[in-house]
Design an enzyme around this catalytic site. Structure first.
Site, mmCIF file in Angstrom:
data_model
loop_
_atom_site.group_PDB
_atom_site.id
_atom_site.type_symbol
_atom_site.label_atom_id
_atom_site.label_comp_id
_atom_site.label_asym_id
_atom_site.label_seq_id
_atom_site.Cartn_x
_atom_site.Cartn_y
_atom_site.Cartn_z
ATOM 1 C CB SER A 2 -0.974 -0.034 1.182
ATOM 2 O OG SER A 2 -1.885 1.025 1.129
ATOM 3 C CG HIS A 42 -5.922 -0.303 -1.051
ATOM 4 N ND1 HIS A 42 -5.101 0.338 -1.957
ATOM 5 C CD2 HIS A 42 -5.278 -0.289 0.141
ATOM 6 C CE1 HIS A 42 -3.991 0.707 -1.321
ATOM 7 N NE2 HIS A 42 -4.081 0.353 -0.060
#
Length: 305
Positions: free
Chosen positions: A86, A189
């Protein structure tokens, strides 16, 4: 083959930066970065409580700064590949030579603010689903309207969605699985982060970008990305798309990884690697006390190479 990796949001803990600031020049670097992005990184990394550093706008720059500080202290690691989970992908972009430190910190500051703003629209969050059959877990999440936002491998999938959807998951768990709520401030996400994509694209358009000098393994699909422009394009899009860390680890395995070092605040990715990559040496840079062992591991791999 040595891989250098950087963790994502949720790895931070109160005071984790404190011992790193005792290293020569570290406090000055943190102070300079703080001035540049308008955020007191030293305060948040040493004195702030868990709720303060849970704030997306704080956590993301703090994690990237900590990772860069630890990598600098490690020295010339010369990894065979780099990757990040991430927001850790921004740290990895510096390791690969795609972005310089200043550009990375400015970009992650924008990212954190944009994602915090997107998260404020609806009450959302994330929960780790541990165990169970992966296909059945994904199907169960989708039935509840949740997104498998992080497919991490080693029996771990992170679900993301609204508070109501996560409550339904807590009451109706996938077969043979445990569910643990995560201390993050939004459904990262997923489509809930779509408003942040346009903001990041504007920020990306002004970045000075170079092609990777070290193979860069992407969260999107576990593939090695060859151009700086493509790395940045993926950094923009990944905020609203799932992280496929499982595919990154499959790539490491296929390429013959023999050791993995995770920069500060290490532990999460080495934990996954221990389960998914048996036989691979792993080392987490949790404090400066771990640096000597990490340097020894780097030297051993350099000699073998």
């Amino acid at each position: 083959m040595l891989v250098l990796v950087a963790p994502g949001q949720g790895a931070q803990t109160p005071g984790f930066l404190t011992p790193w600031l005792d290293l020569p020049g570290a406090a000055d670097r943190i102070a300079a970065w703080s001035d540049a992005i308008g955020l007191d990184l030293a305060h948040y990394g040493t004195k702030a409580d868990a709720d303060e550093i849970r704030d997306t706008a704080v956590a993301q720059p703090l994690l990237v700064a900590a990772g860069l500080l630890a990598a600098a202290a490690l020295g010339d690691a010369r990894p065979s590949a780099v990757a990040g989970h991430s927001v850790g992908e921004i740290t990895a972009a510096v390791f690969a030579g795609v972005l310089d430190e200043s550009a990375a910190l400015g970009f992650v500051r924008t990212r954190g603010l944009a994602m915090a703003e997107a998260a404020a629209v609806t009450e959302t969050g994330m929960a780790a689903v541990l165990g169970g059959d992966p296909e059945q877990v994904v199907a169960h999440l989708e039935k509840l309207g949740l997104t498998p936002a992080n497919v991490n491998g080693a029996g771990q999938i992170v679900a993301a969605g609204t508070a109501e959807q996560l409550a339904a998951l807590a009451d109706d768990k996938p077969e043979k699985a445990r569910v643990i709520a995560l201390k993050v401030a939004g459904a990262f996400h997923t489509h809930h982060m779509a408003p942040a994509v346009a903001t990041l694209q504007q920020a990306a358009d002004g970045l000075a970008v170079a092609d990777p000098t070290v193979p860069y393994v992407s969260n999107k699909d576990g593939q090695t990305v060859g151009t700086g422009a493509e790395v940045v394009s993926r950094l923009v899009g990944q905020v609203a798309n799932p992280v496929r860390w499982d595919l990154c680890m499959e790539t490491f395995k296929a390429q013959g990884v023999t050791a993995l070092i995770e920069v500060c605040p290490g532990g999460t990715l080495t934990g996954l690697a221990k389960r998914a990559l048996p036989g691979v040496q792993t080392l987490a840079l949790k404090t400066p006390d771990d640096l000597d062992a990490a340097r020894t591991l780097v030297a051993e791999h350099a000699a073998q190479a």
